[in-house]
Every structure is written in C-alpha cells, then in structure tokens.
Design an enzyme around this catalytic site. Structure first.
Site, PDB file in Angstrom:
ATOM      1  N   ASP A  36      64.667  30.225  -8.265  1.00 28.05           N
ATOM      2  CA  ASP A  36      64.406  30.269  -9.706  1.00 28.05           C
ATOM      3  C   ASP A  36      64.382  28.894 -10.364  1.00 28.05           C
ATOM      4  OD1 ASP A  36      64.142  32.940  -9.635  1.00 28.05           O
ATOM      5  OD2 ASP A  36      65.959  33.446 -10.746  1.00 28.05           O
ATOM      6  N   ASP A 287      24.455  20.936 -39.786  1.00 35.62           N
ATOM      7  CA  ASP A 287      24.705  21.065 -38.351  1.00 35.62           C
ATOM      8  C   ASP A 287      25.501  22.312 -38.004  1.00 35.62           C
ATOM      9  OD1 ASP A 287      23.374  18.748 -37.848  1.00 35.62           O
ATOM     10  OD2 ASP A 287      25.146  17.476 -37.810  1.00 35.62           O
ATOM     11  N   GLY A 422      27.403  24.250 -25.494  1.00 34.01           N
ATOM     12  CA  GLY A 422      26.649  25.316 -24.860  1.00 34.01           C
ATOM     13  C   GLY A 422      25.172  25.245 -25.204  1.00 34.01           C
ATOM     14  N   LEU A 423      24.874  24.920 -26.462  1.00 36.05           N
ATOM     15  CA  LEU A 423      23.473  24.760 -26.865  1.00 36.05           C
ATOM     16  C   LEU A 423      22.847  23.592 -26.123  1.00 36.05           C
ATOM     17  CD1 LEU A 423      21.048  25.335 -28.686  1.00 36.05           C
ATOM     18  CD2 LEU A 423      22.120  23.913 -30.450  1.00 36.05           C
TER      19      LEU A 423
END
Length: 538
Positions: A36, A287, A422-423
C-alpha cells in the site's frame, strides 16, 4: 468495492495523505502492508513534488500477521515521532490493514505522546478519496480548534471599525487540480477588496495556523469536496459564515466578489468587479463564432463539472448535452445542474458507463478528467481536462489557475484550442495531396524550385457539407463508426464521408442515416449520401 482497471478516486487514506502532504509540521502514520505504499508515487511523479509525503508506513508483511501487528504499529508511531518531531500526528489504517482491526487511534492515544494525536476512522469499503480528505481536514480542525472555541450560545462580537475584515481560505490540498495557482489567484482578489487573509488551509498551513482559524470573520470555501465539513463545523462553533459560490468562470467570479463583499461589509471597487479576463471578448470575436452551439459533454468532480457547464452554456455559447460526476456525495448539485440544461445526469464512478454515454451522445467536445481524455481520444473527439483525476501534464510549472479572472483566460485557451487544432488537422488532411500543398511540394516562396516528389491525386471535400445548413448544431466526429443499430456504411461511402470537414461531419452522418432509415436502405452508398444531401437541401 469494485475491481477495475481505472478508478476516479482512490481509497480514503489517499485523501488523508493529500491533506497531510499539504500541511507543515504534521505527520501521518499509516498502518498498511508493504504493497500500500504505492501512493507516494502520486505526489512525487504526478504532482512532481520535490519531497516525499510526510507519511510513515508500518509495512507489515504476511509473516507479521501471525505475530503482534499492534506492537509493530506502536513502534512505527514512536519512531516517527522521534525522527520527524511533528507538532501533530495523524494515525489511521489503509484499506487492507482495516481488515485486521488493530485500532490505530486507540493504540496511539495510549502512548502518551506530548503532541495532539488525531485518529482517522476512514471506512475504506464505503467511502473514497475526496471524502477521506474532507474527513481528515475536519477531524484536524476540530481537534486543534475545539479547546479554543467559545462557550455554546456565545454571540460573536462585531468587527471593530478600525480593523480590516479577515477570512480563511479553505480546501486546497496536495495533488489538487490547480489548487496551488487557484489559491494565489483568489487571495490576490480578496486583497484587492481590502480583505485580510487569516489562514490558508490545509495547503501550507501548520498546526499553529489551524488553531487560528476561529479568529477570522468568515470562511472562503474554494473546494466543497474537501472543505465543506470543516467550514460547517466552524460556522456552528465560531459563528463564521461561509461562501457558497466557487469562482470558476467570469460570471461565477463576479458572483463570488459580490458574496464576499457582502460577508465582509466592504464596497466593491469598479475595477475589481470588471476584472481582467479576456474570455468575454474572445468568446464573442470572429475567430470564435464558429464555436457557437458546439455540443459539450461534462464530467468530473461536482464543483468543476457544475462550473464548467455554466461557462460552456452562458459564456461560450456551447450546448451542454450531458453532465455527470463521480462524487456521489454531491449528486444533488449535479441533478440540479442537469435540470437547468434539460439533460439526464450521470452519477457513477464506472468509466465504462461514461464512455458509453459519450459514444451515445457524440459531443463535439468533452470536458472531463484524465479518464475522459483517454475515452475521447479513442472516439476521436476533442477533449479538455477540467477536474481531477489528472496526469502529470496537468500540473504545469507555469501559473495556470482555474479560478478568478486569469482562470477564465486559462479555461478559454484550454477548451477552445482542442477544437481549433481539430479544424487545423482536418485542413491539413484535406490538402495533404493537393498539387500545391502536398508534402512533396517545394516551399511556395522558392518560386521555380523543383518539387521533391510527384503530387498525388487531389482530395477535396464534396458538396455534402451543405447538410450542415439544415440544423443549428454541428457534430465533430473524426472517426466514422457504424451505428449500433440501423444501416451500415459501405467502404466507398465511409471514405467519402471522411472528406467532409470534421465540424459538420457528424450532422452529415446523422442526416444520412436518418434518410436511410426513412427509405429502408440497409447499406449506405455514395449515392445514398448524395441523395440525403439533396433531400435535406430542399
């Protein structure tokens, strides 16, 4: 207790370690088997602390179970006191040691140590990490402050006119998501209001600081998951009111300033209420207009999940399509938030259920924990981390709070960049084989330089993107997967669908599948894709 690969929270003794590690001059003796001791890694490797947690393990082994493990525990307590000379001692058992019922608290109290000994009864098989942190902080505050408490029924004297209002800032712990930077941001904000900081606890506080908690006029609760029980006890015992608003986001920060000013009885300077966050302007800029209406799924601890949903809905113009938490103690708050956004709450600590919900909703952005980061990556959906549990990259060396005005700036960058990147990735993919922009093309500024390789076939997005115009929503779905039920996609149709920009691909996919269902089409072909486009363009 459930055996699982991943877990959102550790056992409650890990929460106790978070409090002990945050404090100064406090030591934690944990009755635990050798295995542990893994929890040390959470602080040294993930939080990147330069020192190990102030924890002594008894580290008993299987062969010790046939002997006197209670005496082993007492020896560990004695050795820890002699070596570290703490001003207060926390004692408890891990989930495994709990089974042998040695009663660490009772054993430690019989040893006659000249310092406060705070026993921790943390039921490992009923409770989890955040509860363990809250219980540990509460027990510590109660043990150290109770001897200084006024008699029951005593009316708190009003603050004298010549003294500045004074508050405690409660809840920040070690291994907390941006706790260090949040404390810096909020203490600076309170000082701008003319409020004196009495004690920040448990982060960087010692037993002598804890004893001074009763001297404050009110308490600022930054993280209800870890501070609420202690703050409620201080309110009952010392008559100290507590804040209810967590200042995450522009709107919540303004609400927090008004609440604190009312508790302190001070005027709010206009510049303080106006703030210095650029989130408001950025979220309304050109934007960011394409972000409006993005479908967002939120999951994390209750405090950050509720705050994130408010920011997404009210400040960035997103649409919250799902919200949930693993903190069952705060299920009511999540259900109230879900009702506000008209969605079903998800209260669970099983990451597989969360993954199934994300796959079902197909959001365009996931706001979650380290777990959701992995889930979103597998599903091809942008993700931003908003809550613990987190990984090492979410403990940056730079200043990156989540609270206050600067926290709003950090949140905007953190959430919006996955969508914008992503774009960018889609555009790079779309033009990768373009005659001018492909990887083998020479730099355009070199004029007549010969290309390094022959360009391949041009790939462009088809006119199917017009399907977006049929709805105010757009879904991000970089990876196309067949529906669980209904029509399947032919390979050529799936290839054609992938050419559509990711930010409208989800809507195009759903419209096509709806059209195929209406027309009883079992296999979607390229022709079906264009027929659906023509149908919804009418």
């Amino acid at each position: 207790m459930q055996l699982t690969v991943w877990t959102y929270e550790g056992p409650p003794h890990v929460g106790a370690m978070r409090v002990a590690t945050a404090l100064r001059d406090v030591h934690y003796v944990l009755h635990a088997p050798q295995g542990d001791t893994y929890a040390d890694l959470l602080f040294t490797m993930i939080e990147r602390r330069s020192a190990r947690p102030p924890v002594t393990y008894t580290t008993f082994q299987a062969r010790d179970l046939g002997g006197d493990t209670a005496e082993l525990f007492k020896s560990s307590v004695r050795d820890a006191y002699e070596r570290f000379k703490p001003q207060a001692l926390l004692v408890g058992a891990s989930c495994t040691a709990e089974l042998i019922q040695d009663d660490p608290g009772g054993l430690a109290r019989t040893m006659g140590l000249p310092i406060p000994v705070i026993p921790l009864e943390l039921p490992s098989y009923q409770r989890k990490e955040n509860w363990g942190a809250a219980e540990t902080f509460y027990q510590l505050v109660r043990a150290l402050c109770l001897p200084l408490a006024p008699p029951p029924g005593t009316v708190r004297e009003p603050r004298s006119a010549d003294r500045r209002p004074r508050c405690n800032v409660l809840g920040a712990t070690a291994l907390g998501f941006r706790h260090r930077d949040d404390v810096r941001e909020i203490t600076g904000l309170l000082e701008q209001l003319g409020i004196e900081i009495n004690v920040v606890a448990p982060l960087n506080a010692g037993p002598s600081d804890i004893r001074r908690l009763g001297e404050a006029d009110f308490n600022v609760v930054l993280y209800p998951e870890t501070a609420s029980p202690a703050a409620q006890w201080l309110q009952r015992t010392f008559g100290q009111p507590m804040t209810r608003t967590v200042p995450i986001g522009v709107g919540a920060t303004r609400d927090f300033i008004r609440e604190v000013a009312a508790l302190a009885g001070v005027e709010i300077p206009p510049a303080v209420l106006q703030g210095d966050s650029r989130l408001v302007w950025y979220s309304r800029s050109v934007d960011s207009t394409y972000l409006t209406g993005k479908r967002v799924f939120v999951f994390g601890d209750a405090t950050h999940a509720v705050a994130a949903a408010r920011i997404a809905s009210e400040e960035l113009g997103f649409k919250v399509v799902g919200i949930g938490t693993y903190s069952r103690e705060f299920a009511r708050e999540i259900r109230d938030a879900a009702a506000r956004y008209g969605v079903e709450p998800l209260i669970c600590d099983d990451y597989l259920q969360v993954e199934a919900k994300v796959a079902e909703l197909q959001p365009e952005l996931v706001l979650g924990t380290q777990m959701e980061r992995h889930i979103a990556k597998r599903l091809g959906i942008p993700c931003a981390v908003i809550s613990a549990p987190v990984h090492v990259q979410d403990f940056p060396a730079r200043y990156a709070p989540q609270m206050g005005w600067e926290g709003a700036n950090v949140i905007f960058d953190t959430w919006v960049h996955p969508l914008m990147m992503g774009l960018e990735e889609h555009l790079l993919g779309m033009f990768r084989n373009d005659f001018e922009f492909h990887e083998g093309a020479a730099p355009s500024h070199l004029g007549s330089t010969t290309a390094r390789a022959n360009p391949t076939e041009v790939v462009t997005a088809p006119a199917v993107v017009e399907l977006q115009s049929q709805s105010g929503e757009a879904a991000s779905e970089p990876q196309v997967q067949p529906a669980a039920s209904g029509p399947t996609w032919a390979a050529d149709a799936e290839k054609e669908l992938r050419k559509i920009p990711f930010f409208v691909r989800g809507k195009a996919k759903r419209n096509t599948e709806r059209y195929a269902n209406d027309q009883s089409v079992a296999v979607i072909t390229v022709e079906t894709l264009y027929e659906a486009k023509a149908h919804y363009s009418r």
